[in-house]
Design a protein around this motif. Structure first.
Motif, short mmCIF file in Angstrom:
data_model
loop_
_atom_site.label_atom_id
_atom_site.label_comp_id
_atom_site.label_asym_id
_atom_site.label_seq_id
_atom_site.Cartn_x
_atom_site.Cartn_y
_atom_site.Cartn_z
N LEU A 4 0.83 -1.21 0.00
CA LEU A 4 0.00 0.00 0.00
C LEU A 4 0.86 1.26 0.00
O LEU A 4 0.62 2.19 -0.78
CB LEU A 4 -0.93 0.01 1.22
N HIS A 5 1.86 1.30 0.86
CA HIS A 5 2.72 2.49 0.95
C HIS A 5 3.56 2.67 -0.31
O HIS A 5 3.75 3.80 -0.78
CB HIS A 5 3.59 2.42 2.20
N ALA A 6 4.05 1.58 -0.87
CA ALA A 6 4.83 1.67 -2.11
C ALA A 6 3.96 2.15 -3.27
O ALA A 6 4.39 2.96 -4.09
CB ALA A 6 5.47 0.32 -2.42
N LEU A 7 2.71 1.64 -3.33
CA LEU A 7 1.80 2.09 -4.38
C LEU A 7 1.48 3.58 -4.23
O LEU A 7 1.41 4.31 -5.23
CB LEU A 7 0.50 1.27 -4.33
N ALA A 8 1.31 4.04 -3.01
CA ALA A 8 1.03 5.46 -2.78
C ALA A 8 2.19 6.33 -3.26
O ALA A 8 1.97 7.44 -3.74
CB ALA A 8 0.74 5.70 -1.30
N LYS A 9 3.40 5.81 -3.17
CA LYS A 9 4.57 6.57 -3.64
C LYS A 9 4.57 6.76 -5.15
O LYS A 9 5.28 7.61 -5.68
CB LYS A 9 5.86 5.89 -3.18
N LEU A 10 3.75 5.97 -5.87
CA LEU A 10 3.61 6.19 -7.31
C LEU A 10 2.88 7.50 -7.60
O LEU A 10 2.95 8.01 -8.72
CB LEU A 10 2.86 5.03 -7.98
N GLY A 11 2.15 8.02 -6.60
CA GLY A 11 1.54 9.34 -6.76
C GLY A 11 0.07 9.47 -6.43
O GLY A 11 -0.40 10.58 -6.19
N ALA A 12 -0.69 8.39 -6.44
CA ALA A 12 -2.12 8.49 -6.13
C ALA A 12 -2.30 8.67 -4.62
O ALA A 12 -1.71 7.92 -3.83
CB ALA A 12 -2.87 7.26 -6.60
#
Length: 177
Positions: free
Chosen positions: A62-70
């Protein structure tokens, strides 16, 4: 949102590495992304494993995906091996992680990603929180799967979401209980 890229650790044949990288860039422009675990690992270039994920692994995704920008991430297909299936969500604004589960029904049912995404958006449009909307979407999707399973319908034609709509509308507060 993220388009369907794969399931069970496999990238669909129509997706090239270039398209995969493009999808990751697209996430930076999205307000919310809703990948399944396969899609999440593909977006992040991480290894997918078929065994049940642990809570720490889900939160790392979840945290890594959030770092993509969303700013909001909902990860579907979360299964801790306890007979339940659901989703996890992360809201960067509140730094909150939440989980939503319901009964796991064995089998693969076409169209559940679309049903889930539509229900999630409906909850958000009714000013529900991300966590509330995620639980609504899980419940609606599982309710649709249960109806399909009980009826013995051919799963290639999608899930029986139409019959589940009155329950969903009650849960949204659009119909009286």
């Amino acid at each position: 949102g993220v388009q369907v890229m794969g399931v069970k650790g496999e990238l669909y044949s129509v997706y090239s590495p270039d398209l995969q990288q493009g999808m990751a860039k697209l996430c930076a422009k999205a307000g919310i992304i809703v990948p399944n675990i396969t899609e999440a690992t593909l977006l992040l270039g991480e290894h997918y494993h078929a065994a049940a994920y642990k809570e720490a692994e889900i939160e790392k995704l979840l945290h890594a995906l959030a770092k993509l920008g969303a700013p909001k991430v909902v990860l579907t297909g979360v299964d801790f091996g306890d007979g339940k299936l659901g989703a996890a969500c992360y809201d960067q604004q509140t730094d909150a992680v939440s989980y939503a589960f319901n009964q796991k029904i064995e089998g693969y049912y076409h169209g559940t990603g679309d049903v889930f995404g539509s229900a999630l958006l409906a909850g958000l449009m009714r000013n529900k929180t991300l966590a509330e909307s995620t639980q609504l979407a899980v419940d609606f999707t599982v309710g649709s799967i249960k109806r399909t399973h009980a009826a013995g319908d051919d799963v290639r034609f999608g899930v029986d979401f139409e019959e589940e709509l009155p329950n969903f509308m009650r849960n949204l507060g659009l119909l009286s209980k």
